[in-house]
Design a protein around this motif. Structure first.
Motif, PDB file in Angstrom:
ATOM      1  N   GLY A 193       0.802  -1.221   0.000  1.00 48.88           N
ATOM      2  CA  GLY A 193       0.000   0.000   0.000  1.00 48.88           C
ATOM      3  C   GLY A 193       0.832   1.266   0.000  1.00 48.88           C
ATOM      4  O   GLY A 193       2.064   1.218  -0.025  1.00 48.88           O
ATOM      5  N   THR A 194       0.142   2.392   0.045  1.00 48.37           N
ATOM      6  CA  THR A 194       0.818   3.693  -0.034  1.00 48.37           C
ATOM      7  C   THR A 194       1.423   4.123   1.285  1.00 48.37           C
ATOM      8  O   THR A 194       2.259   5.035   1.314  1.00 48.37           O
ATOM      9  N   GLY A 195       0.980   3.509   2.379  1.00 51.52           N
ATOM     10  CA  GLY A 195       1.488   3.905   3.681  1.00 51.52           C
ATOM     11  C   GLY A 195       0.893   5.190   4.201  1.00 51.52           C
ATOM     12  O   GLY A 195       1.421   5.794   5.147  1.00 51.52           O
ATOM     13  N   ILE A 196      -0.216   5.650   3.614  1.00 50.97           N
ATOM     14  CA  ILE A 196      -0.871   6.874   4.050  1.00 50.97           C
ATOM     15  C   ILE A 196      -2.134   6.509   4.821  1.00 50.97           C
ATOM     16  O   ILE A 196      -3.018   5.828   4.290  1.00 50.97           O
ATOM     17  N   ALA A 197      -2.199   6.968   6.054  1.00 50.68           N
ATOM     18  CA  ALA A 197      -3.366   6.736   6.903  1.00 50.68           C
ATOM     19  C   ALA A 197      -4.086   8.054   7.132  1.00 50.68           C
ATOM     20  O   ALA A 197      -3.553   9.130   6.857  1.00 50.68           O
ATOM     21  N   VAL A 198      -5.310   7.977   7.638  1.00 48.03           N
ATOM     22  CA  VAL A 198      -6.066   9.185   7.947  1.00 48.03           C
ATOM     23  C   VAL A 198      -6.588   9.075   9.378  1.00 48.03           C
ATOM     24  O   VAL A 198      -7.093   8.026   9.787  1.00 48.03           O
ATOM     25  N   PHE A 199      -6.408  10.163  10.123  1.00 48.36           N
ATOM     26  CA  PHE A 199      -6.740  10.193  11.543  1.00 48.36           C
ATOM     27  C   PHE A 199      -7.754  11.296  11.834  1.00 48.36           C
ATOM     28  O   PHE A 199      -7.751  12.340  11.180  1.00 48.36           O
ATOM     29  N   LEU A 200      -8.590  11.059  12.844  1.00 46.21           N
ATOM     30  CA  LEU A 200      -9.549  12.054  13.316  1.00 46.21           C
ATOM     31  C   LEU A 200      -8.934  12.745  14.525  1.00 46.21           C
ATOM     32  O   LEU A 200      -8.820  12.152  15.605  1.00 46.21           O
ATOM     33  N   ILE A 201      -8.517  13.997  14.328  1.00 41.10           N
ATOM     34  CA  ILE A 201      -7.803  14.722  15.378  1.00 41.10           C
ATOM     35  C   ILE A 201      -8.627  15.922  15.822  1.00 41.10           C
ATOM     36  O   ILE A 201      -8.830  16.861  15.041  1.00 41.10           O
ATOM     37  N   PRO A 202      -9.124  15.929  17.042  1.00 41.84           N
ATOM     38  CA  PRO A 202      -9.873  17.090  17.533  1.00 41.84           C
ATOM     39  C   PRO A 202      -8.997  18.340  17.523  1.00 41.84           C
ATOM     40  O   PRO A 202      -7.795  18.274  17.816  1.00 41.84           O
ATOM     41  N   ALA A 203      -9.592  19.466  17.209  1.00 42.38           N
ATOM     42  CA  ALA A 203      -8.827  20.711  17.118  1.00 42.38           C
ATOM     43  C   ALA A 203      -8.257  21.123  18.462  1.00 42.38           C
ATOM     44  O   ALA A 203      -7.245  21.846  18.511  1.00 42.38           O
ATOM     45  N   ASN A 204      -8.877  20.665  19.553  1.00 39.50           N
ATOM     46  CA  ASN A 204      -8.391  21.051  20.878  1.00 39.50           C
ATOM     47  C   ASN A 204      -7.392  20.055  21.456  1.00 39.50           C
ATOM     48  O   ASN A 204      -7.020  20.155  22.636  1.00 39.50           O
ATOM     49  N   ALA A 205      -6.932  19.104  20.648  1.00 40.51           N
ATOM     50  CA  ALA A 205      -5.944  18.145  21.124  1.00 40.51           C
ATOM     51  C   ALA A 205      -4.621  18.848  21.406  1.00 40.51           C
ATOM     52  O   ALA A 205      -4.228  19.785  20.692  1.00 40.51           O
ATOM     53  N   ALA A 206      -3.934  18.409  22.421  1.00 42.69           N
ATOM     54  CA  ALA A 206      -2.637  18.994  22.763  1.00 42.69           C
ATOM     55  C   ALA A 206      -1.670  18.835  21.590  1.00 42.69           C
ATOM     56  O   ALA A 206      -1.540  17.745  21.023  1.00 42.69           O
ATOM     57  N   GLY A 207      -1.000  19.929  21.233  1.00 38.31           N
ATOM     58  CA  GLY A 207      -0.040  19.895  20.133  1.00 38.31           C
ATOM     59  C   GLY A 207      -0.585  20.368  18.804  1.00 38.31           C
ATOM     60  O   GLY A 207       0.174  20.515  17.840  1.00 38.31           O
ATOM     61  N   VAL A 208      -1.895  20.624  18.732  1.00 35.17           N
ATOM     62  CA  VAL A 208      -2.498  21.156  17.504  1.00 35.17           C
ATOM     63  C   VAL A 208      -2.503  22.679  17.589  1.00 35.17           C
ATOM     64  O   VAL A 208      -2.961  23.255  18.587  1.00 35.17           O
ATOM     65  N   SER A 237      -8.378   4.410  18.172  1.00 34.94           N
ATOM     66  CA  SER A 237      -9.729   4.599  17.648  1.00 34.94           C
ATOM     67  C   SER A 237      -9.840   5.804  16.722  1.00 34.94           C
ATOM     68  O   SER A 237     -10.858   5.971  16.050  1.00 34.94           O
ATOM     69  N   ALA A 238      -8.801   6.645  16.676  1.00 32.83           N
ATOM     70  CA  ALA A 238      -8.810   7.803  15.781  1.00 32.83           C
ATOM     71  C   ALA A 238      -8.386   7.443  14.362  1.00 32.83           C
ATOM     72  O   ALA A 238      -8.539   8.259  13.441  1.00 32.83           O
TER      73      ALA A 238
END
Length: 403
Positions: A193-208, A237-238
């Protein structure tokens, strides 16, 4: 990626109900939004009452399935609304476009049941704004060049958390986003595969962190910005679909669907530019004669009308092919290429018909001229569309010859 994958579901709204929805949206656009275009442009923002009105009409979830609180429109119905959205300033459509389109469709088509339950109803209601975090300085129209990385903390544990690092640019709705649908590389591309994943990251997560919104040529009121992920920790789970190789396919399919929608937007904007030009030509005189009586002006109007009609037929055909599964690769690119190039030409002619007044900031055609330039760039440039179309046609013919 085959033309017929994946399924996106049939229409959940019958023709009579859709006619009512269409009429409601058309009235909202033309009576509530069009009169406030200057306010939106001057303030570089969508007024709060218009945002709430859009939520009340259901525009944040028109393409989200009904089981998650959306209207459940299929793409053939979607593009009819898109033509209405295109009739006014494109910032309005951008406000809810990512929820229905490139971000929301990733969840609709690839999310787990748990991910859908957590996010889709909030996205459909507009309580959550979802942004599609794909583009990077070195990876625009070609997602394969992604540098944002995600590393599993414990490779031996499938339920281990992930750490995401990287930067994105030109991310629509980033300053107001609650959720970033974020694409990241988990390994180099290989045979599996391409090795590209997609994650659901809340905007208020630490580091964003989100930078100040960009200052663009046009589309005032539509905010884009850089987004940075600095050691952002997200749970297993993200990971969308629970599969590290979903990302590239999700991006390509969401973008292809979005291209048909953008083509519909372009047709609607071209219709507005034509209507403004016709009204101007009918009443503006030169030497006592309406300029619409001049043959060279009529020739420009004729070319504009031809482009609008051709674009409308093409976008409806491409949407029908998407819904049926007949073509979900070449037809979307054909529609986007033709319609976005067409609206640029129509906008240019509209300014020309208006003469010097068309260059003035208070004229709708001046705004249209600036707004539509972006349509040939995002969700795949015109050059990328030509590569998709040409390469797809050659591969299809080669397959036919050898089969």
């Amino acid at each position: 990626m085959s033309d017929a994958s994946p399924a996106i579901g049939g229409a959940e709204v019958d023709a009579d109900d859709f006619a009512d929805i269409h009429a409601t949206v058309r009235e909202f656009i033309r009576t509530k939004v069009v009169p406030r275009e200057r306010e939106i442009a001057d303030g570089d923002a969508i007024p709060a009452d218009l945002r709430q009105a859009a939520k009340d009409v259901g525009l944040f979830g028109f393409a989200i399935p009904q089981e998650w609180g959306g209207l459940g429109l299929d793409l053939a119905q979607d593009v009819e609304l898109a033509q209405e959205f295109g009739y006014t300033c494109l910032a309005l459509r951008s406000m809810f476009g990512t929820n229905n389109g490139i971000a929301g469709q990733v969840l609709v088509n690839f999310g787990t049941d748990e991910q859908k339950a957590q996010w889709l109803s909030k996205i459909a209601s507009g309580d959550v704004v979802a942004s599609f975090a794909l583009t990077e300085p070195g990876a625009g129209s070609n997602p394969a060049g992604l540098r944002t990385k995600a590393v599993r903390i414990d490779e031996a544990q499938a339920d281990s958390d992930w750490i995401v690092d990287g930067s994105k640019c030109f991310i629509t709705n980033a300053p107001t986003a609650d959720l970033f649908v974020t694409f990241a590389r988990v390994r180099p591309a290989d045979a599996s595969g391409t090795g590209i994943a997609v994650f659901l990251i809340p905007a208020n997560a630490a580091g964003v962190s989100v930078a100040e919104h960009d200052r663009k040529m046009g589309q005032e009121g539509s905010w884009t910005a850089d987004v940075h992920f600095d050691g952002v920790r997200v749970p297993a789970s993200a990971l969308v679909g629970g599969d590290v190789d979903v990302g590239y396919r999700a991006a390509m399919i969401s973008l292809a669907r979005g291209r048909v929608h953008i083509a519909g937007i372009a047709v609607g904007t071209a219709q507005r530019a034509l209507d403004e030009s016709l009204r101007h030509a009918a009443v503006t005189t030169q030497g006592g004669t309406p300029i619409g009586d001049f043959q060279l002006v009529q020739a420009m109007l004729a070319d504009m009308q031809t482009g609008v009609m051709a674009g409308r037929a093409l976008v409806r055909d491409a949407a029908a092919k998407w819904v049926s599964g007949a073509d979900r690769r070449i037809a979307p690119s054909v529609a986007k290429l033709f319609c976005t190039e067409m609206v640029g030409d129509v906008a240019d002619k509209a300014v020309q018909v208006h003469g010097g007044s068309g260059y003035m900031r208070e004229m709708p055609v001046e705004r249209i001229y600036r707004d539509v330039r972006l349509l040939r760039l995002y969700e795949g440039t015109s050059e990328i569309q030509r590569l998709i179309i040409g390469g797809g046609l050659v591969r299809r013919t080669q397959k036919e010859i050898t089969s």
